[in-house]
Design an enzyme around this catalytic site. Structure first.
Site, PDB file in Angstrom:
ATOM      1  CD  GLN A  47      -2.790   1.346   0.255  1.00 24.56           C
ATOM      2  OE1 GLN A  47      -3.523   0.404   0.020  1.00 24.56           O
ATOM      3  NE2 GLN A  47      -2.847   2.482  -0.442  1.00 24.56           N
TER       4      GLN A  47
ATOM      5  CB  CYS B  58      -4.812   2.616   2.480  1.00 26.69           C
ATOM      6  SG  CYS B  58      -5.600   2.216   4.056  1.00 26.69           S
TER       7      CYS B  58
ATOM      8  NE  ARG C  87      -2.192  -1.787  -2.981  1.00 28.52           N
ATOM      9  CZ  ARG C  87      -2.843  -2.475  -2.039  1.00 28.52           C
ATOM     10  NH1 ARG C  87      -3.857  -1.927  -1.421  1.00 28.52           N
ATOM     11  NH2 ARG C  87      -2.466  -3.699  -1.693  1.00 28.52           N
TER      12      ARG C  87
HETATM   13  N1  NVA Z   1      -5.470  -0.501   8.896  1.00 28.91           N
HETATM   14  C1  NVA Z   1      -6.394  -1.204   8.038  1.00 28.91           C
HETATM   15  C2  NVA Z   1      -5.902  -1.167   6.633  1.00 28.91           C
HETATM   16  C3  NVA Z   1      -6.828  -1.801   5.625  1.00 28.91           C
HETATM   17  C4  NVA Z   1      -6.299  -1.769   4.232  1.00 28.91           C
HETATM   18  C5  NVA Z   1      -6.561  -2.623   8.525  1.00 28.91           C
HETATM   19  O1  NVA Z   1      -5.564  -3.262   8.888  1.00 28.91           O
HETATM   20  O2  NVA Z   1      -7.690  -3.084   8.568  1.00 28.91           O
HETATM   21  N1   CP Z   2      -6.083  -0.759   0.918  1.00 29.73           N
HETATM   22  C1   CP Z   2      -6.281  -2.087   0.938  1.00 29.73           C
HETATM   23  O1   CP Z   2      -5.362  -2.869   1.142  1.00 29.73           O
HETATM   24  O2   CP Z   2      -7.564  -2.446   0.697  1.00 29.73           O
HETATM   25  P1   CP Z   2      -8.182  -3.898   0.800  1.00 29.73           P
HETATM   26  O3   CP Z   2      -8.311  -4.222   2.277  1.00 29.73           O
HETATM   27  O4   CP Z   2      -9.516  -3.791   0.127  1.00 29.73           O
HETATM   28  O5   CP Z   2      -7.272  -4.884   0.130  1.00 29.73           O
END
Ligand code: NVA
Ligand code: CP
Length: 307
Positions: A138, A266, A294
């Protein structure tokens, strides 16, 4: 054999090559149909196996598209479908099998230590698709996206406003490797672990940690945030949201940054919590490019690992 586990593991010059190659991939794609396969098929005869212990939209689809666009193949394993996920097969045995079936693995796990254990038993390269500790793919896409709108990230100021989570860990590593200024505003109780801050400081990182979101945002080139509750967060969600209330990225925070600053997230986002609709839908927001990039960054990381 090259793994892509954390941004701090990879040499600075190699990281730069990955970003530059991703930019080339995007340029190439602009001349091709969205679903066309690269005529050179650089990943023909290669199979990526993806393992997900947590849900995903962008990571899953962007890796899938990356493989397809470069002429490769892929297999996806979700925890419900596998013996590994149901606890009926050890990490060791699963890793041995996957090493025979595929050429490269991408894994999203709850525990970073499981990821490392898996990678130790694997005989093919592995890419970190998010753990509780980091999300390097990311942040690589974020660097590419930043540079598309603002030029080289070197010496620019990035402000993080919100939870001190896995995305911030990778961002801290990136500020050392790509040499940008990083200001993190988060409640004291939610700060990233002291060890990573100590590591960054030992590498002479230009890093500031503050409780004050306005101080962090001041004259920043980019403001970043993420969901207040991450996947697998075990604590009291209500308490955490209360602590983070004053860290919402809204118009007032954006005004503290440079007038042409960009906003990044993200995704997925919880509009009305960590960011207002006005900011995420506004002119300064580059969230859709972050998600699109991405695909190109994943291509570049896969090719780098397989070289
Ligand atoms: N901090 C979030 C990022 C998701 C892409 C998680 O770990 O759920
Ligand atoms: N930003 C990201 O990693 O999204 P997802 O959880 O949808 O893969």
């Amino acid at each position: 054999m090259r793994n892509f586990i954390n941004i701090s593991d990879v040499d600075k010059k190699e990281l730069r090559k990955i970003i530059d190659h991703a930019k080339l991939q995007k340029e190439k794609r602009s001349k091709l149909n969205k679903s066309a396969i690269d005529p050179h098929k650089p990943l023909a005869d290669k199979t990526l196996i993806m393992i997900f212990e947590k849900p995903s939209t962008r990571t899953r689809l962007s890796f899938e598209l990356a493989m397809k666009q470069l002429g490769g193949q892929l297999l996806v394993l979700s925890p419900k479908d596998s013996h590994y996920g149901s606890g009926e097969e050890s990490i060791h045995d699963t890793a041995k099998i996957l090493s025979q079936y595929g050429d490269i693995v991408m894994m999203r796990t709850h525990k970073h230590k499981h990821f490392l254990e898996f990678s130790n038993h694997l005989e093919i390269p592995i890419i970190n698709g998010l753990t509780n500790l980091s999300h390097p793919c990311q942040i690589m896409s974020d660097i590419m996206t930043f540079e598309e709108s603002k030029g080289s990230i070197t010496n620019k100021k990035i402000a993080w406003v919100g939870d001190g989570n896995n995305i911030v860990y990778s961002l801290i590593e990136a500020c050392v490797q790509f040499n940008f200024q990083l200001s993190i505003a988060c409640p004291e109780k939610l700060r990233p672990d002291k060890k990573i801050i100590k590591w960054a400081k030992s590498k002479k990182a230009k890093i500031l940690i503050t409780k004050d979101p306005f101080e962090a945002a001041y004259l920043a080139d980019c403001i970043m945030t993420d969901k207040w509750i991450s996947m697998g967060d075990k604590g009291n969600k209500k308490k955490k949201k209360k602590l983070l209330k004053k860290y919402q990225v809204n118009k007032k925070i954006m005004k503290k940054a440079k007038p042409n600053a960009i906003f990044m997230h993200c995704l997925p986002a919880n509009r009305g919590e960590e960011v207002t609709n006005e900011v995420i839908n506004g002119k300064q927001s580059v969230v859709w490019s972050e998600a699109l990039n991405r695909i190109h960054v994943q291509k570049s990381i896969i090719e780098w690992c397989l070289r």
